[in-house]
Each structure stands twice: as structure tokens, then as C-alpha cells.
Design an enzyme around this catalytic site. Structure first.
Site, PDB file in Angstrom:
ATOM      1  N   ASP A 188      34.437  40.468 103.758  1.00  0.00           N
ATOM      2  CA  ASP A 188      34.003  39.137 103.803  1.00  0.00           C
ATOM      3  C   ASP A 188      33.629  38.935 105.479  1.00  0.00           C
ATOM      4  OD1 ASP A 188      33.556  36.523 103.464  1.00  0.00           O
ATOM      5  OD2 ASP A 188      35.646  35.973 102.992  1.00  0.00           O
ATOM      6  N   ASP A 204      39.306  47.136 112.821  1.00  0.00           N
ATOM      7  CA  ASP A 204      39.161  46.301 114.193  1.00  0.00           C
ATOM      8  C   ASP A 204      38.174  46.961 114.860  1.00  0.00           C
ATOM      9  OD1 ASP A 204      40.797  48.564 113.859  1.00  0.00           O
ATOM     10  OD2 ASP A 204      42.426  47.755 115.183  1.00  0.00           O
ATOM     11  N   TYR A 210      42.503  38.083  98.107  1.00  0.00           N
ATOM     12  CA  TYR A 210      42.180  36.949  97.501  1.00  0.00           C
ATOM     13  C   TYR A 210      42.914  36.782  96.159  1.00  0.00           C
ATOM     14  CZ  TYR A 210      38.625  36.537 101.442  1.00  0.00           C
ATOM     15  OH  TYR A 210      38.349  36.340 102.642  1.00  0.00           O
ATOM     16  N   ASP A 256      29.554  38.730 107.338  1.00  0.00           N
ATOM     17  CA  ASP A 256      29.362  37.470 108.026  1.00  0.00           C
ATOM     18  C   ASP A 256      29.025  37.813 109.522  1.00  0.00           C
ATOM     19  OD1 ASP A 256      29.573  35.950 105.994  1.00  0.00           O
ATOM     20  OD2 ASP A 256      30.424  34.195 106.998  1.00  0.00           O
TER      21      ASP A 256
END
Ligand code: NAD
Length: 363
Positions: free
Chosen positions: A245, A221, A141, A249
Site C-alpha cells: 500500500d 525501509d 488489515y 503510492d
């Protein structure tokens, strides 16, 4: 204990839920003989309308001069037509950057009473209590170079970390694990990415400073799958920015509603506390917002900025008690309806305060 807390309630349901969080904090402070000073400031859409900017200078100055910032949420449909650099969300990004917090803590906790609201089976989520520690100021980011070259039809971002950035967030995660079940799972993609190889090596170096904490490494993963089929086996989960992130979530499904999730960003000049949810324009002003995520965020303020562990735990216990007694906001009202009482935002806040009073006075 004296704490100066800047409250940036923001837009949509932000003011509704932060009002309840502040009222609960005031109740706890008065029962425990602590003084909490609240300073309300504007941010987001409401600041664009009143001040012409999503982060007014006085809000930023007050935040930098405070012990903690409690944010509601920013954003609203009426601002969607604005160019990206003028939107309410820019105010929050600027505030986060100025406060400098690099460790984002997101608890993912399965309340037994809410298991029916999760799409996962109760026997899988029962007892889950994970604390995500997500690095917030590095990785994809923020890395350079970054560009979308439309002419060439190419785009790229850079996943960049320094050893120091990894070590400082790892140290926070290990310290938190020491105070919990003493297990740390570090997430990376070290089979493919050099950044992850350095991440893993640095986490192992820092681990030597915390011999009481067990460390394991998981590829991101595999971790995405394990979180859904064995969430109970994790304690503190340390991740870089993008992986955290996504995974935090994903684990929101364990709690059953976005309205239940608190967060804290620590390690910078001033800690920033915010419920995970957004401004929820679809339910704003209707008394339907679940204030428990904001109230649990208040508990994190007491724990991480005030060192008031007993008071923080009392808020968490009161939330659990209120759920146990069958009180729900609309988003949580699944299950046997005969056993549930559906409350508005303010009624739920009042119920938590009432319960805390009983718990702290009888303790
Ligand atoms: P959202 O979190 O606002 O809402 C998603 C869904 O969850 C909606 O159906 C909403 O009604 C429900 N919900 C959220 N919080 C709830 C609560 N406390 N109680 C009951 N139900 C709740 O996400 P969105 O709809 O994608 O975004 C709406 C606005 O919020 C956008 O402008 C977005 O940019 C902004 N946003 C802000 C933040 C922030 O301030 N940190 C975070 C995410 C989104």
C-alpha cells in the site's frame, strides 16, 4: 473472444473516466473482431441515493456472474457525514471481498513525455517499468486480534499470514515476472518480524518452481529509499498488504499524476479493475479528469481477463503516442506549453481511439 464486463462507474469523475475506457475497449473490440458486452451497475454514493445501499444486491450478483468488473471510483463530500459503515467506500470494500481477488497489480511506468511532471529527475526515472504485486487479503488489515481499548489506553493489530496465502500470491508474481524481465524483488522486514521470516522462506520455496526468474529480497525501509534513487532496477516487486500500500503510492510520483495509474486485482472469482485514483470531487463534472488511468485499466482487462496481449499493448502504445504528440489533460500540462495541446476528458478519450484505429489498421 467474448467478455462480459460489469461497469460500476460510481461517483465524481468515475463515470467520466470509465465512459472513455469503455469507448476505447469498444473501439479495440470492433477492430479485432471481439465481442465485449458491458453491463452498467450502480455502486458507492450514487447507489446510496438511488438504492439506499452502497452495494445493491443486483450489482453484486451481476459482478459475480461476469468475466471482469471495471470500477470508476466511489466517494464524495456529501457522504462524509455518514457513519463509516454506511459510506460509499463500504460498497467497494464489500465488492472486493466478494470477488475474492488477493493479488493487486499496480504498474508504475515512466512515460518519457511525462518526465517533467514528476518531481524526480528524468535521468533517475527514465526507463522505469515496475509491476507491484501486493497481497490484498491478509496482513495487518485483516489480522485478529485487533482492538482499540480506550479504557486501558492500548490498541493493537495483528500481522498474520498463512504459508498458503504467501505462496499463492508469490506464484502469481513469479508467473508475471516470467513474462517480463524475469526479476522478482520480494519486500519484507525479516530482520525484525517473524511474519516476514516466513514470507521470505515461502518466497524462496516458490522460487524453486521458477528457475528462470532471479529473486532478491529487500527490507521495506531500504526499498522505500531505493525506489526513489534507482527505480529502474526493479521489475516485479512482491509485497505484503501494508508494505505494498505504502510503496505503490510512493511510486506514483514516478508517473507524475494519479490520473495515469491503472490497477487490477486478480486471483479470485472475478478480476476487479480500477484506476488508482479516487472520485476527485474537486474536478468532477468539469471535463478536467484525466481518463488515461482508466483507459490503461481497460488494457489490463484485455491482458488478464481476455488473454488479448496484442490489443492490450495497442492501447498502451496509443496512450504513449498521444503523449508523444503533445496532447495532455490539465493535470499533465507541465513543460513547454507551446508544444502541448490541453484536452478535456472526452477529447483525450477520442484522441486515444483515433490513434488506436490508425495503429491497429496499419498493423
Ligand atoms: P482523489 O484520488 O480523488 O484525488 C486526489 C487529487 O488528485 C485531487 O486533487 C484530484 O483532483 C486529483 N486527481 C485524481 N484523479 C485524477 C484524474 N483522473 N485526473 C486529474 N486529476 C485527478 O483522492 P481524494 O481527494 O483523497 O479522495 C476523494 C474521494 O475519493 C474520497 O471520497 C475518497 O474516499 C475517494 N477515494 C476513492 C477511491 C476508490 O474508489 N478506489 C480511492 C481513493 C479515494
Amino acid at each position: 473472444m467474448h467478455l462480459k464486463i460489469v461497469v460500476t462507474a460510481g461517483d465524481g469523475i468515475g463515470p467520466e473516466v470509465t465512459n472513455e475506457a469503455v469507448a476505447v475497449l469498444k473501439e479495440v473490440a470492433s477492430l479485432g473482431g471481439h465481442t465485449l458486452e458491458f453491463d452498467a451497475r450502480r455502486i458507492g454514493g450514487v447507489a446510496i441515493v438511488r438504492d439506499g445501499t452502497p452495494l445493491p444486491a443486483d450489482t453484486l450478483a451481476a459482478a459475480l456472474d461476469s468475466d471482469a468488473v471495471l470500477l470508476g471510483a466511489v466517494g464524495g463530500n456529501e457522504f462524509n457525514a455518514l457513519p463509516p459503515e454506511e459510506r460509499p467506500e463500504v460498497g467497494l470494500l464489500k465488492l472486493r471481498t466478494a470477488l475474492g481477488g488477493f493479488a493487486n497489480l499496480r504498474p508504475a511506468f515512466a512515460f518519457k513525455e511525462l518526465e517533467v511532471t514528476s518531481p524526480l529527475r528524468p535521468e533517475i526515472i527514465d526507463g522505469t517499468d515496475i509491476l507491484f504485486v501486493r497481497e490484498l487479503l491478509g496482513g495487518l488489515y485483516f489480522g485478529h486480534p485487533r482492538e482499540w481499548n480506550r479504557v486501558a489506553g492500548e490498541a493493537w493489530n495483528t500481522m498474520h499470514y498463512t504459508r498458503d496465502q504467501v505462496a499463492r500470491v508469490a506464484r502469481i508474481a513469479f508467473k508475471l515476472a516470467q513474462g517480463r524481465r524475469k526479476k522478482l524483488t520480494s519486500v519484507d522486514k525479516a530482520n525484525v518480524l517473524e511474519v516476514s521470516q516466513m514470507w521470505r522462506a515461502t518466497v524462496n520455496e516458490v522460487a524453486a518452481e521458477f528457475p528462470g526468474v532471479t529473486v532478491e529480497h529487500q527490507y521495506v525501509d531500504a526499498m522505500a529509499m531505493h525506489l526513489m534513487n534507482q527505480p529502474r532496477s526493479y521489475d516485479v516487486v512482491l509485497t505484503e498488504n501494508l508494505f505494498g500500500d505504502i510503496l505503490s503510492d510512493e511510486s506514483a510520483v514516478i508517473t507524475g499524476s494519479l490520473g495515469m495509474l491503472p490497477s487490477a486485482t486478480i486471483g479470485g472469482k472475478v478480476n476487479l479493475y480500477e484506476p488508482v485514483h479516487g472520485s476527485a470531487p474537486d474536478i468532477a463534472g468539469k471535463g478536467l479528469a484525466n481518463p488515461l488511468g482508466a483507459i490503461l485499466t481497460g488494457a489490463l482487462i484485455l491482458r488478464h481477463s481476455g488473454g488479448l496481449e496484442a490489443e492490450a499493448a495497442a492501447i498502451e502504445a496509443s496512450v504513449r503516442k498521444v503523449l508523444e504528440l503533445g496532447f495532455r489533460t490539465t493535470d499533465l500540462a507541465r513543460g513547454n506549453q507551446q508544444e502541448l495541446t490541453v484536452l478535456s476528458t472526452t477529447e483525450m478519450g477520442a484522441k486515444v481511439r483515433e490513434t488506436i484505429k490508425t495503429m491497429l489498421v496499419s498493423a
